[in-house]
Motif scaffolding. Structure first.
Motif, PDB file in Angstrom:
ATOM      1  N   PRO A 102      28.195   1.200  -5.384  1.00 41.47           N
ATOM      2  CA  PRO A 102      28.070   1.881  -4.096  1.00 41.47           C
ATOM      3  C   PRO A 102      27.249   1.136  -3.048  1.00 41.47           C
ATOM      4  N   ALA A 103      27.547   1.469  -1.805  1.00 32.94           N
ATOM      5  CA  ALA A 103      26.692   1.087  -0.682  1.00 32.94           C
ATOM      6  C   ALA A 103      25.379   1.859  -0.790  1.00 32.94           C
ATOM      7  N   THR A 104      24.389   1.395  -0.055  1.00 34.56           N
ATOM      8  CA  THR A 104      23.057   1.989  -0.148  1.00 34.56           C
ATOM      9  C   THR A 104      22.385   1.985   1.212  1.00 34.56           C
ATOM     10  N   VAL A 105      21.539   2.987   1.407  1.00 37.70           N
ATOM     11  CA  VAL A 105      20.737   3.077   2.629  1.00 37.70           C
ATOM     12  C   VAL A 105      19.297   2.714   2.247  1.00 37.70           C
ATOM     13  N   ALA A 106      18.855   1.542   2.659  1.00 38.20           N
ATOM     14  CA  ALA A 106      17.501   1.103   2.326  1.00 38.20           C
ATOM     15  C   ALA A 106      16.526   1.546   3.411  1.00 38.20           C
ATOM     16  N   PHE A 143       9.998   1.354   4.562  1.00 34.74           N
ATOM     17  CA  PHE A 143      10.393  -0.055   4.647  1.00 34.74           C
ATOM     18  C   PHE A 143      10.122  -0.812   3.343  1.00 34.74           C
ATOM     19  N   ASP A 144      11.194  -1.361   2.777  1.00 30.25           N
ATOM     20  CA  ASP A 144      11.143  -2.190   1.562  1.00 30.25           C
ATOM     21  C   ASP A 144      10.821  -1.431   0.272  1.00 30.25           C
ATOM     22  N   VAL A 145      10.561  -0.120   0.342  1.00 26.28           N
ATOM     23  CA  VAL A 145      10.202   0.593  -0.901  1.00 26.28           C
ATOM     24  C   VAL A 145      11.118   1.767  -1.241  1.00 26.28           C
ATOM     25  N   LEU A 146      11.912   2.260  -0.279  1.00 27.82           N
ATOM     26  CA  LEU A 146      12.780   3.396  -0.568  1.00 27.82           C
ATOM     27  C   LEU A 146      14.233   3.050  -0.286  1.00 27.82           C
ATOM     28  N   VAL A 192      15.547   6.052  -4.888  1.00 23.40           N
ATOM     29  CA  VAL A 192      14.714   5.170  -5.692  1.00 23.40           C
ATOM     30  C   VAL A 192      13.500   4.710  -4.897  1.00 23.40           C
ATOM     31  N   LEU A 193      12.359   4.694  -5.570  1.00 23.38           N
ATOM     32  CA  LEU A 193      11.132   4.136  -5.003  1.00 23.38           C
ATOM     33  C   LEU A 193      10.827   2.822  -5.706  1.00 23.38           C
ATOM     34  N   ILE A 194      10.621   1.762  -4.928  1.00 21.96           N
ATOM     35  CA  ILE A 194      10.098   0.519  -5.496  1.00 21.96           C
ATOM     36  C   ILE A 194       8.582   0.607  -5.334  1.00 21.96           C
ATOM     37  N   GLN A 225       0.830  -1.208   0.000  1.00 29.57           N
ATOM     38  CA  GLN A 225       0.000   0.000   0.000  1.00 29.57           C
ATOM     39  C   GLN A 225       0.867   1.263   0.000  1.00 29.57           C
ATOM     40  N   TRP A 226       1.910   1.297   0.860  1.00 29.49           N
ATOM     41  CA  TRP A 226       2.680   2.559   0.890  1.00 29.49           C
ATOM     42  C   TRP A 226       3.594   2.693  -0.313  1.00 29.49           C
ATOM     43  N   GLY A 227       3.903   1.605  -0.978  1.00 28.25           N
ATOM     44  CA  GLY A 227       4.557   1.729  -2.290  1.00 28.25           C
ATOM     45  C   GLY A 227       3.640   2.465  -3.267  1.00 28.25           C
ATOM     46  N   ASN A 228       2.350   2.114  -3.226  1.00 27.57           N
ATOM     47  CA  ASN A 228       1.391   2.768  -4.112  1.00 27.57           C
ATOM     48  C   ASN A 228       1.131   4.220  -3.713  1.00 27.57           C
ATOM     49  N   VAL A 229       1.041   4.490  -2.420  1.00 27.13           N
ATOM     50  CA  VAL A 229       0.857   5.880  -1.972  1.00 27.13           C
ATOM     51  C   VAL A 229       2.033   6.730  -2.469  1.00 27.13           C
TER      52      VAL A 229
END
Lengths: 311, 311
Positions: free
Chosen positions: B10-14, B20-23, B153-155, A204-208
């Motif tokens: 590069p390293a990344t900050v998820a 959580f899990d999308v940015l 990046v947004l997943i 859901q928050w991916g979609n938001v």
């Protein structure tokens, strides 16, 4: 200083499918009208309500327009002021289009006009939220904030209240159809599960985030792809006749995206132009008529102004 | 056609706290290096790994770099090709900074370079996700997508995969501190509750939408206000020594926002400049030293390039 004012405030589409409780936008029609006059007799009186088929309370402490007008007067230190109110409902009640919000916002904008705009529209939001609490038991902002500010609005946070006006493609239109079946907001909320899977919340928050990005990027396709709701729509859509058929008709008629407006039963589609929006409302109304359900339809650009003075 | 290439990824900050899990975003340092050579002997061989203190598998089917290189070769119809790989770890393993992602992405970018860039970086994302699945049991994209594409990046969606590159303020810096305690990604994920309250999810997606809006609007304050995580951080922060003290130190030193990088134990702050970021890493490392915990620190702009050829 004005002695009287007539104000229009717009209907609103809350949630915008994936953004439950945090996103909403205003439309140019329908909406409600409030006429407000200063009088010499202290107190807030509610003279009449039209267009509500007798469904709204005339008791000034229970009607949101008058009750919130009183709170406004107390806030500005004028509890003694005399006010007369007429509320003209020009939109269906219990439709999922922010009917109580349109009335409350028209009233607040009117009284703020009569008292020299002591507050900004943004400062009126918390007052309008109290109106929502009175009207539907839950002080949400996703109708009143867009009704007051116009456009697309994000409620980033409720505590503290943090409202962000979002950009949107200037040609964006809404096609709204209200099937005349009853879905009270209170019941619609109670049907929703209080706990959800974290993995579904992530979806859901991916979609938001996608919808908000699409609005900033003027990317109709991204806006459309993001308009999915796996948490609330599956429950609420049960109350809407032939919801999936209505969706299919809207999408095959050129909608960017489709979903429930607020808690329903109104449904809406976003489109790139008025022509497509009109085609969609015709298709949906035709189908509803075939299954013996009356409906109302509205086509509008996204509202860019919020409440306006008519007179 | 190149016969050999040396690549840095590069390293990344998820997660970036609320997402959580999308940015995720990439940084200029640390990162990993892969050297890859075409050979006449068919098959993928992993010649050596440095900097891993013997922790990574040398079996080419188990190491992510070589295993994913094989999948790439099968995909382009060259399963017979001969490849030699050296992996030079230049960043800590199990740090929450996308260590496996940096290796996999460096390897993928290297092999794609050797085979005439048959795929775009965006098309490499699904391959890199398979590397994540091999390395940590879960094929997430919030490290590999920013490592491959650079920037924020947004997943938007995992199924189908839908990756959106977001804009960001050009002066945005990250201050990263890795306290040298062990938090394996698998365990960190298992600690998280599988169900959450819908009202908490609403709070979270309000913040996700706020963070995305802040990035589009170059609004540091909105970015900062949105960097709160009520769902995952409360659990994961337990594994990080003096997490709340580290947060307070970062915030009082001028951080825009602060949180856990990926699944931790690394923490990060966003800042408006390198000077503030340096001040923050000094404060945090000083505190960790006082409680007898070794740490590493990195200060970097948000990475704008993704992987690069060094040689």
């Amino acid at each position: 200083m004005r002695k009287s004012v007539k104000v229009f405030a717009p209907a609103t589409v809350a949630n915008v499918v994936c953004g439950f409780d945090v996103l909403g936008f205003a439309v140019n029609e329908p909406g409600d009208e409030v006429i407000m006059r200063l009088t010499d007799k202290p107190g807030v009186s509610l003279l009449k309500i039209t267009g509500d088929e007798g469904r709204l309370p005339l008791n000034p402490d229970k009607n949101t327009v008058s009750a919130i007008a009183k709170q406004y007067l107390e806030h500005i230190g004028r509890p003694d002021a005399g006010i007369e109110i007429e509320l003209h409902k020009k939109m269906p009640i219990g439709s999922g289009l922010g009917s109580s919000s349109a009335s409350t916002v028209a009233g607040l904008f009117a009284i703020n006009t009569l008292f020299d705009n002591q507050l900004t529209n943004r400062e009126l939001v918390p007052f309008a939220m109290k109106g929502e609490e009175l009207a539907c038991g839950y002080g949400h902002a996703d109708n009143v904030a867009p009704a007051l500010l116009g456009g697309f609005v994000l409620i980033r946070s409720y505590s503290p209240l943090d409202i962000i006006s979002l950009p949107f493609p200037q040609d964006l239109h809404a096609a709204i159809v209200y099937p005349e079946v009853d879905v009270p907001t209170k019941d619609a909320r109670q049907m929703i599960r209080s706990k959800v899977y974290l993995k579904d919340a992530v979806t859901q928050w991916g979609n938001v985030a996608g919808l908000v990005s699409g609005l900033f990027m003027n990317d109709y396709d991204l806006i459309g792809r993001s308009m999915t709701d796996i948490l609330v729509e599956p429950t609420r859509s049960i109350l809407i006749p032939d919801f999936e058929i209505l969706r299919a008709l809207a999408m095959e008629s050129g909608a960017i995206g489709f979903g429930i407006s607020g808690s329903g039963p109104s449904v809406f589609a976003l489109t790139k132009d008025a022509e497509t929006a009109n085609r969609i409302t015709q298709k949906l109304q035709h189908h509803l008529k075939n299954i013996a359900i009356n409906s109302l339809a509205f086509v509008s650009e996204v509202n860019k102004k919020g409440p306006v003075i008519l007179d």
